[in-house]
Write a protein that holds these residues in place. Structure first.
Motif, PDB file in Angstrom:
ATOM      1  N   THR A 164      -1.431   3.713  -4.326  1.00  0.00           N
ATOM      2  CA  THR A 164      -2.534   2.742  -4.366  1.00  0.00           C
ATOM      3  C   THR A 164      -3.855   3.368  -3.904  1.00  0.00           C
ATOM      4  OG1 THR A 164      -2.079   1.951  -2.126  1.00  0.00           O
ATOM      5  CG2 THR A 164      -0.958   0.807  -3.925  1.00  0.00           C
ATOM      6  N   ALA A 199       0.856  -1.187   0.000  1.00  0.00           N
ATOM      7  CA  ALA A 199       0.000   0.000   0.000  1.00  0.00           C
ATOM      8  C   ALA A 199       0.893   1.239   0.000  1.00  0.00           C
ATOM      9  CB  ALA A 199      -0.912   0.015   1.221  1.00  0.00           C
ATOM     10  N   GLN A 242      -2.289  -3.457  -3.157  1.00  0.00           N
ATOM     11  CA  GLN A 242      -2.198  -3.901  -4.550  1.00  0.00           C
ATOM     12  C   GLN A 242      -0.951  -4.752  -4.734  1.00  0.00           C
ATOM     13  OE1 GLN A 242      -2.456  -0.444  -7.117  1.00  0.00           O
ATOM     14  NE2 GLN A 242      -4.601  -0.077  -6.582  1.00  0.00           N
TER      15      GLN A 242
END
Ligand code: GCU
Length: 128
Positions: free
Chosen positions: A87, A60, A94
């Motif tokens: 993200t 993140a 992700q």
């Protein structure tokens, strides 16, 4: 071979802390890289055979700037300056995937921040 997950909070951490102050992580937390160049997480991973492996970093980045990292396998940088882009929030995780060479058996994988912002928050590394 299957997908094996290695939690970042169980890896070797240099200039980072295990944190739980954002949602959506797996395991017992994630690694918050200290905001310096050179901060890293290093995992020991097992490969069934020599060849190439797909590494997936679950991350993140709640800022608006890329937080690039160098990815080293067994002490050699095999992917320099890999982008870990924003993200959308620190609660949004992700996958960033990198294909790397590995040897049979145990390999070290180190992800080192290359800028003063440090790395993204890292939840885990998986290898296939
Ligand atoms: C915030 C956020 C942390 C993050 C940090 C950073 O403090 O809460 O999770 O690691 O920013 O900029 O690295």
């Amino acid at each position: 071979a299957g997908l094996v997950r290695y939690e970042a909070e169980k890896a070797t951490i240099s200039q980072g802390t295990v944190a739980t102050n954002h949602t959506g992580y797996s395991g017992t937390g994630f690694v918050d890289y200290t905001n310096v160049a050179g901060s890293y997480v290093q995992w020991s991973v097992t490969a069934p055979a020599a060849g190439t492996a797909t590494l997936t970093f679950r991350v993140a980045n709640g800022t608006t700037a890329n937080r690039p990292m160098d990815i080293a396998v067994n002490g050699t940088v095999v992917a320099a300056g890999v982008a870990f882009n924003p993200t959308a929030s620190w609660d949004t995780w992700q996958d960033v995937t990198v294909t790397v060479p590995v040897t049979a058996g145990t390999n070290t994988v180190r992800a080192t921040a290359t800028t003063a912002n440090g790395g993204p928050n890292v939840d885990y590394l998986s290898i296939r």
